[in-house]
Design a protein around this motif. Structure first.
Motif, PDB file in Angstrom:
ATOM      1  N   LYS A   1      36.537  45.247  50.514  1.00 53.60           N
ATOM      2  CA  LYS A   1      36.082  46.427  51.269  1.00 53.60           C
ATOM      3  C   LYS A   1      34.845  47.045  50.637  1.00 53.60           C
ATOM      4  N   HIS A   2      34.735  46.964  49.311  1.00 55.43           N
ATOM      5  CA  HIS A   2      33.618  47.579  48.591  1.00 55.43           C
ATOM      6  C   HIS A   2      32.567  46.546  48.171  1.00 55.43           C
ATOM      7  N   ASP A   3      32.484  45.448  48.896  1.00 56.07           N
ATOM      8  CA  ASP A   3      31.480  44.413  48.635  1.00 56.07           C
ATOM      9  C   ASP A   3      31.645  43.799  47.247  1.00 56.07           C
ATOM     10  N   ILE A   4      32.904  43.690  46.816  1.00 55.23           N
ATOM     11  CA  ILE A   4      33.226  43.024  45.551  1.00 55.23           C
ATOM     12  C   ILE A   4      34.279  41.967  45.878  1.00 55.23           C
ATOM     13  N   ALA A   5      33.942  41.093  46.798  1.00 56.49           N
ATOM     14  CA  ALA A   5      34.893  40.062  47.222  1.00 56.49           C
ATOM     15  C   ALA A   5      35.243  39.169  46.037  1.00 56.49           C
ATOM     16  N   PRO A   6      36.518  39.010  45.713  1.00 59.88           N
ATOM     17  CA  PRO A   6      36.891  38.217  44.539  1.00 59.88           C
ATOM     18  C   PRO A   6      36.388  36.774  44.619  1.00 59.88           C
ATOM     19  N   THR A   7      35.891  36.293  43.495  1.00 55.42           N
ATOM     20  CA  THR A   7      35.499  34.896  43.373  1.00 55.42           C
ATOM     21  C   THR A   7      36.739  34.015  43.266  1.00 55.42           C
ATOM     22  N   ALA A   8      37.754  34.538  42.604  1.00 47.73           N
ATOM     23  CA  ALA A   8      39.021  33.822  42.419  1.00 47.73           C
ATOM     24  C   ALA A   8      40.059  34.841  41.964  1.00 47.73           C
ATOM     25  N   GLY A   9      41.299  34.387  41.869  1.00 54.18           N
ATOM     26  CA  GLY A   9      42.347  35.282  41.408  1.00 54.18           C
ATOM     27  C   GLY A   9      43.696  34.595  41.428  1.00 54.18           C
ATOM     28  N   CYS A  10      44.701  35.348  41.026  1.00 57.32           N
ATOM     29  CA  CYS A  10      46.080  34.859  41.072  1.00 57.32           C
ATOM     30  C   CYS A  10      46.968  36.074  41.251  1.00 57.32           C
ATOM     31  N   ALA A  11      48.259  35.926  41.062  1.00 62.43           N
ATOM     32  CA  ALA A  11      49.186  37.023  41.297  1.00 62.43           C
ATOM     33  C   ALA A  11      48.991  38.180  40.324  1.00 62.43           C
ATOM     34  N   PHE A  12      48.282  37.950  39.221  1.00 60.24           N
ATOM     35  CA  PHE A  12      48.174  38.960  38.173  1.00 60.24           C
ATOM     36  C   PHE A  12      46.815  39.657  38.104  1.00 60.24           C
ATOM     37  N   PHE A  13      45.798  39.112  38.748  1.00 57.17           N
ATOM     38  CA  PHE A  13      44.469  39.703  38.653  1.00 57.17           C
ATOM     39  C   PHE A  13      43.567  39.136  39.743  1.00 57.17           C
ATOM     40  N   GLN A  14      42.410  39.794  39.900  1.00 55.12           N
ATOM     41  CA  GLN A  14      41.336  39.272  40.743  1.00 55.12           C
ATOM     42  C   GLN A  14      40.069  39.232  39.886  1.00 55.12           C
ATOM     43  N   TRP A  15      39.278  38.188  40.111  1.00 52.53           N
ATOM     44  CA  TRP A  15      38.077  37.951  39.294  1.00 52.53           C
ATOM     45  C   TRP A  15      36.861  37.921  40.188  1.00 52.53           C
ATOM     46  N   TRP A  16      35.823  38.664  39.773  1.00 54.38           N
ATOM     47  CA  TRP A  16      34.584  38.786  40.550  1.00 54.38           C
ATOM     48  C   TRP A  16      33.401  38.382  39.682  1.00 54.38           C
ATOM     49  N   ARG A  17      32.692  37.359  40.117  1.00 56.51           N
ATOM     50  CA  ARG A  17      31.540  36.855  39.372  1.00 56.51           C
ATOM     51  C   ARG A  17      30.260  37.365  40.034  1.00 56.51           C
ATOM     52  N   SER A  18      29.440  38.111  39.274  1.00 62.12           N
ATOM     53  CA  SER A  18      28.233  38.707  39.843  1.00 62.12           C
ATOM     54  C   SER A  18      27.333  39.214  38.725  1.00 62.12           C
ATOM     55  N   GLU A  19      26.031  39.202  38.978  1.00 58.11           N
ATOM     56  CA  GLU A  19      25.086  39.791  38.037  1.00 58.11           C
ATOM     57  C   GLU A  19      25.220  41.309  37.982  1.00 58.11           C
ATOM     58  N   ARG A  20      25.935  41.883  38.934  1.00 58.08           N
ATOM     59  CA  ARG A  20      26.173  43.325  38.944  1.00 58.08           C
ATOM     60  C   ARG A  20      27.370  43.717  38.090  1.00 58.08           C
ATOM     61  N   ALA A  21      28.036  42.745  37.485  1.00 55.83           N
ATOM     62  CA  ALA A  21      29.305  43.015  36.812  1.00 55.83           C
ATOM     63  C   ALA A  21      29.184  44.103  35.743  1.00 55.83           C
ATOM     64  N   ASN A  22      28.167  44.035  34.896  1.00 53.88           N
ATOM     65  CA  ASN A  22      28.030  45.011  33.818  1.00 53.88           C
ATOM     66  C   ASN A  22      27.839  46.422  34.366  1.00 53.88           C
ATOM     67  N   ASP A  23      27.020  46.546  35.412  1.00 57.80           N
ATOM     68  CA  ASP A  23      26.767  47.861  35.998  1.00 57.80           C
ATOM     69  C   ASP A  23      28.036  48.457  36.593  1.00 57.80           C
ATOM     70  N   VAL A  24      28.793  47.639  37.316  1.00 59.90           N
ATOM     71  CA  VAL A  24      30.026  48.132  37.922  1.00 59.90           C
ATOM     72  C   VAL A  24      31.048  48.477  36.843  1.00 59.90           C
ATOM     73  N   HIS A  25      31.134  47.648  35.807  1.00 60.58           N
ATOM     74  CA  HIS A  25      32.050  47.920  34.694  1.00 60.58           C
ATOM     75  C   HIS A  25      31.766  49.283  34.085  1.00 60.58           C
ATOM     76  N   ARG A  26      30.508  49.561  33.803  1.00 60.13           N
ATOM     77  CA  ARG A  26      30.134  50.833  33.172  1.00 60.13           C
ATOM     78  C   ARG A  26      30.349  52.006  34.127  1.00 60.13           C
ATOM     79  N   ALA A  27      30.031  51.820  35.385  1.00 61.25           N
ATOM     80  CA  ALA A  27      30.215  52.900  36.355  1.00 61.25           C
ATOM     81  C   ALA A  27      31.688  53.260  36.519  1.00 61.25           C
ATOM     82  N   LEU A  28      32.558  52.255  36.523  1.00 59.95           N
ATOM     83  CA  LEU A  28      33.987  52.526  36.600  1.00 59.95           C
ATOM     84  C   LEU A  28      34.499  53.166  35.314  1.00 59.95           C
TER      85      LEU A  28
END
Length: 327
Positions: free
Chosen positions: A261-288
């Motif tokens: 919904k927030h344009d962070i479509a998971p690259t992969a995942g499983c029952a325990f987590f979702q993983w998003w691969r992107s050059e924006r990762a550091n920016d989103v990490h810090r903003a959160l």
């Protein structure tokens, strides 16, 4: 020491937010922990007893012919490289970094490859280390592919090591029932599925010869008496297992929908987590993090792993924070 999720106190100091005010999504540990009962005083007062029935309960739960309780998967990861002479080792990447680190530290030659490349180069290595499902890459493998890989390695004295720390939600995909075969080693952990990472407990599933070698290397009392008491009951709680698997799968699916919904479509995942691969990762990490939400940031490749929010309030908080990031 390598970086891991769960460094909440460090994040609290860095961002000036009290630990109690954080939403910690930085680990793959289930937020729906098994309800630990009161622990008898005898479990604290006596040395751990190998004849307490834990092994038999664990064999039934994992479907493993033989296994060895250890102080979490990490103890096994650090011990297995010490049980082989100098070897060529192929490790899945991206993956849990401790595997490659432990083999290199023990003097082995290590190559890190994506799953497809690793399977293509099985004949170039002596040991293959996989994580199934992969953390954080989410790779999954069919049983026939894994057994064929093992057969090629075992034919020349090699090993296939499969870290199944995130397998409990999909137990039918486990290789544990096949671990009587020489050269096939499966690692299991109670930290993720049972939400008991602090217990530092897990199992090596393998043939008797390898388990004896690991036991000699690790020494006695690798798992504490209180942890053994709790594990005997947790591994036998079949009704809770079924409920937890359903809940984890549903929660992970909801998380994937929210991220998309927030344009962070998971690259992969499983029952325990979702993983998003992107050059924006550091920016989103810090903003959160500035809003008191901790995720697991990876540099190679640039990506974020999101653990499961534990309830509706946590989902709503993440939803609002991601909306704020977009603004």
């Amino acid at each position: 020491m390598l970086e891991h999720g769960g460094r909440l106190l460090r994040a609290a100091r860095t961002y000036g937010i009290a630990p109690a005010d954080w939403l910690d999504l930085s680990t793959g540990i289930s937020p729906f922990a098994w309800p630990v009962p009161p622990i008898p005083a005898a479990a604290w007062a006596r040395l751990p007893d190998d004849e307490d029935g834990l092994v038999e309960v664990a064999q039934a739960y994992y479907g493993a012919p033989q296994l060895l309780p250890v102080a979490g998967s990490q103890a096994a990861i650090q011990t297995l490289p010490l049980l082989r002479s100098a070897s060529r080792v192929g490790v899945i990447a991206p993956g849990y970094n401790e595997h490659a680190h432990a083999w290199r530290r023990a003097g082995h030659q290590v190559i890190e490859l994506a799953a497809e490349e690793l399977f293509a180069r099985v004949d170039d290595v002596d040991v293959v280390v996989l994580i199934h499902p992969n953390n954080p890459g989410g790779d999954r493998f069919d049983l026939a592919t894994l057994l064929a890989c093992h057969a090629r390695l075992a034919a020349r004295g090699g090993w296939l090591i499969v870290d199944e720390a995130f397998m409990d939600a999909t137990p039918n995909d486990s290789l544990c029932p096949h671990t009587a075969n020489e050269g096939l080693i499966v690692l299991r952990s109670v930290g993720k599925f049972f939400g008991m990472a602090g217990a530092r407990a897990g199992f090596i599933c393998a043939n008797a010869t390898l388990l004896d070698a690991a036991r000699e290397r690790l020494g006695p009392w690798t798992v504490s008496g209180p942890a053994r008491y709790v594990l005997r009951h947790a591994l036998a709680d079949l009704a809770w297992h079924a409920q937890a698997r359903t809940r984890l799968q549903a929660c992970s699916a909801c998380l994937a929908q929210l991220l998309t919904k927030h344009d962070i479509a998971p690259t992969a995942g499983c029952a325990f987590f979702q993983w998003w691969r992107s050059e924006r990762a550091n920016d989103v990490h810090r903003a959160l993090a500035a809003q008191g939400i901790l995720t697991r940031l990876f540099d190679r490749p640039q990506s974020l792993r999101f653990g499961l929010p534990e309830n509706n309030a946590a989902f709503e908080r993440l939803d609002a924070a991601l909306a704020q990031c977009a603004r």
